[in-house]
Design an enzyme around this catalytic site. Sequence first.
Site, PDB file in Angstrom:
ATOM      1  CD  GLU A   1      -8.700  -3.395  -2.109  1.00 20.90           C
ATOM      2  OE1 GLU A   1      -9.425  -3.596  -1.137  1.00 20.90           O
ATOM      3  OE2 GLU A   1      -7.758  -4.148  -2.407  1.00 20.90           O
TER       4      GLU A   1
ATOM      5  CG  ASP B   1      -1.533  -1.325   1.520  1.00 21.92           C
ATOM      6  OD1 ASP B   1      -1.895  -2.017   0.563  1.00 21.92           O
ATOM      7  OD2 ASP B   1      -1.619  -1.682   2.698  1.00 21.92           O
TER       8      ASP B   1
END
Length: 823
Positions: free
Chosen positions: A701, A522
């Site tokens: 997402e 991430d």
Amino acid sequence: MLSPPIRPRTGWIAALVVALATGLLAAVAPAGAGPDRRTAQEAQAPRPNVVVVLLDDMRADQLRFMPRTRALIGAHGTTYTRAMSPHPLCCPARASLVTGQYTQNHGVKSNFPPSGGFPALRRPGNTIGRWLARDGYRTGWIGKYLNEYRNEHGRQRGWHTWQPLVRNLYTYKDPVFYGDARPTPGYVTSILRRRTDRFLSARSKRPFFLVAGHVAPHGTLRGGRWVPPVAAAPYTNAYRKLRPSSFRKPSYAERAIDDLPRDLRVKKPSRRYLRGYARGSARALRSADDAVASVVRRLKRTGELANTYVVVTSDNGFLLGEHRIVDKDVLFDEALDVPLLVRGPGIPAGATDATPVTLVDLVASILDWTDVRPGRRIDGVPLDDTGGRDTILIQTGAQTRPTALMNGGWGYRGVTTARYLYARRAGHPHQGLLFDRARDPYQLRNRYGDRGYRAVQRELARRTAALGQCAGAAGCNRSFGAVPEPTADASTGSLVVEPALATFASRAAYPDPALTSAPVGDPSLVRTGRGTVLVATGTLVPRARWDKGRGWRWTRPALRRLPSWARAGGVWAADIARVGKGWRLYYSAPVAGLGKHGRCIGVAVAPSAYARFRPGGKRPLVCPPRAKTPDALDQVPGGTGLPKRGIIDPSLFVDDGRPHLLYKTDGIPSSIRLLPLNGRGTAPAKGTRSRELLRSDGVIENPVVLRYGDDYVLLTSEGDYSRCTYRETWRRSSSLTDWSGAVRHPLLSRRSTDGLCGPGGADVLETPDRTTLWFHGWVREGTTRPPKPPFWFGHRGPRARRVLYGAVLRMVDGEPVVGRWLG
């Protein structure tokens, strides 16, 4: 100009993952940085079921006659608007659907011997039914199979329920199934619906795979000639005033056909016949529509709907008078284009996808969904992983026995791109087709042999030669690059440039990571006056910095401590950004009351990107009301149909000086929401609440927004982050708050990156000299080599961790295009 850097963070649980062991996560964490990835649930999900409803000769524009299908499948899944049958004829197309191969590899070139029909299928016992049955699936085929299949060919291997039609296929009444001595009385679609329902109602602990092969809306064979399809009693008087959609096209009953090859020059059809045929097709499709609704109803009753992929498609399209033709097996768009709708675990709901895909790709998708290994070398790629493919092979077979014997069974062979359709007639090198859709969307002027298109024709012929001999996904799905422009010798007209494809330049192998000294999940990056700062998922937000001459090095974690409202655990998907004169860190911290992995979003402040960030306030910035925390500054409204889970993936976007926070609601279905912030970026703007931008039945997402002129581009990650099929997509909209009509496009996938495993979680970094894209992907522990499917982190495959990759990002005509790698 692009907006200031905007960051995504990887959401967590994908549609098919329900379990990942917590101990494995700790095993791959960087020293002192906590886990590299977010924890997942503890029990593995059941394997998904697959039901394919296969129609016969249905045009893509006839989907309007199936309202229940659009409501039950399209509204709850994805409609592929550029799906095609690369060999638009019943038997070759169905052979591709059971083998996953193009015609040159499965052998079926037409409907009848010597070059077609079931007898021409190579290794007929080695099909998708056998592959899934071997892997524990209960399999079934009910309805039309390959043409010329007879009782004497015997029961085909791998099918537990084997009920193909063998006689009376095209009468629509009293069909005869394999092994039956007598016809089954009734209307064929109703009979197939009842048999399908019985298969779906059978009690079994095994997952199932079923193909329901309907005859509708194929024509009716009566007295040796084809007449309009027969309708069931409820619909015999429907659509009495329907006019064929072809009547409105300039190509209908085309006047000048001298530029077409001789075998395509036919007489004009009867308008009366075409009206009857169109009305009969619409009526037959209403019965098929009822059959699709029955499938959904039966799956719902048995509790299997949420775990079942339901696919509705056709073996080929059909011409209703365009170019004077009333047939298929010709290389015009109306024959190539087919409907394709898919709903199921992880499939975005209510979405349309304009990616060019084929029926060969559908087989690869089924194998991907079920995680089954094929028994043949598959030529297609999954629907969501077509990568940078810019050219698709199209072909037809010979129609008569003499031509089949002379020309190897081929009729026409060629390719289609976003702009061009090209095909050469077998045995006639000076006859062929070349249409320029940019100038001629209705394919009225054949450019084959046109002096101004010589370079175009040579290039497309080269691609045909390459793909015409291809075998396997790598060889059959290639990016050839740009096609030459027509020269001044071509007639004038308004040219539309072929859309730029989000593809990498050709490379021999996957790229090297940019940062491997510790796991990076991430990533969020930001430019400072001294260099670049990166934050990632882990304990107290692991942080690294890049300085000229020194490269990357890890520093202290970015977050000084967890906020008072959080409980102990790893911090997910942080986003670092400058707001005004200060710096902000948005993060997802674990909280009580939302289950083991529930998280809420907080904000921390610091005077510098290199300083330790202090959590701000005693309340979360965004959190559901059921969390055991002080009331958040913004709460997701209840009763929205979303699961009772957490809030993750914060991403800051500054639009004309006004900060906004994008984030994801966790679980399935998932959604992307937008919250306007105050000028300091620490609380919601006065009088505002968050609003939903997108929702998906699967996982969507890592929202990142870019500004390009007056438009916005939204990047998101989709799929299961722990598998190699995780990918990055993009959409474009003229409004920051309305994405309802935005079409999803691929940006990063395993195929487009030459084999990277799970490329996603992307972030954008803008500097004065260029814009770059940074994302993570899986590599085998101790190496820089990606694992290969069927890798599933924590369940299947080698030990692995996520690392950082980078590439140049360009905007071409408002579309994000990934360029060269950054090592």
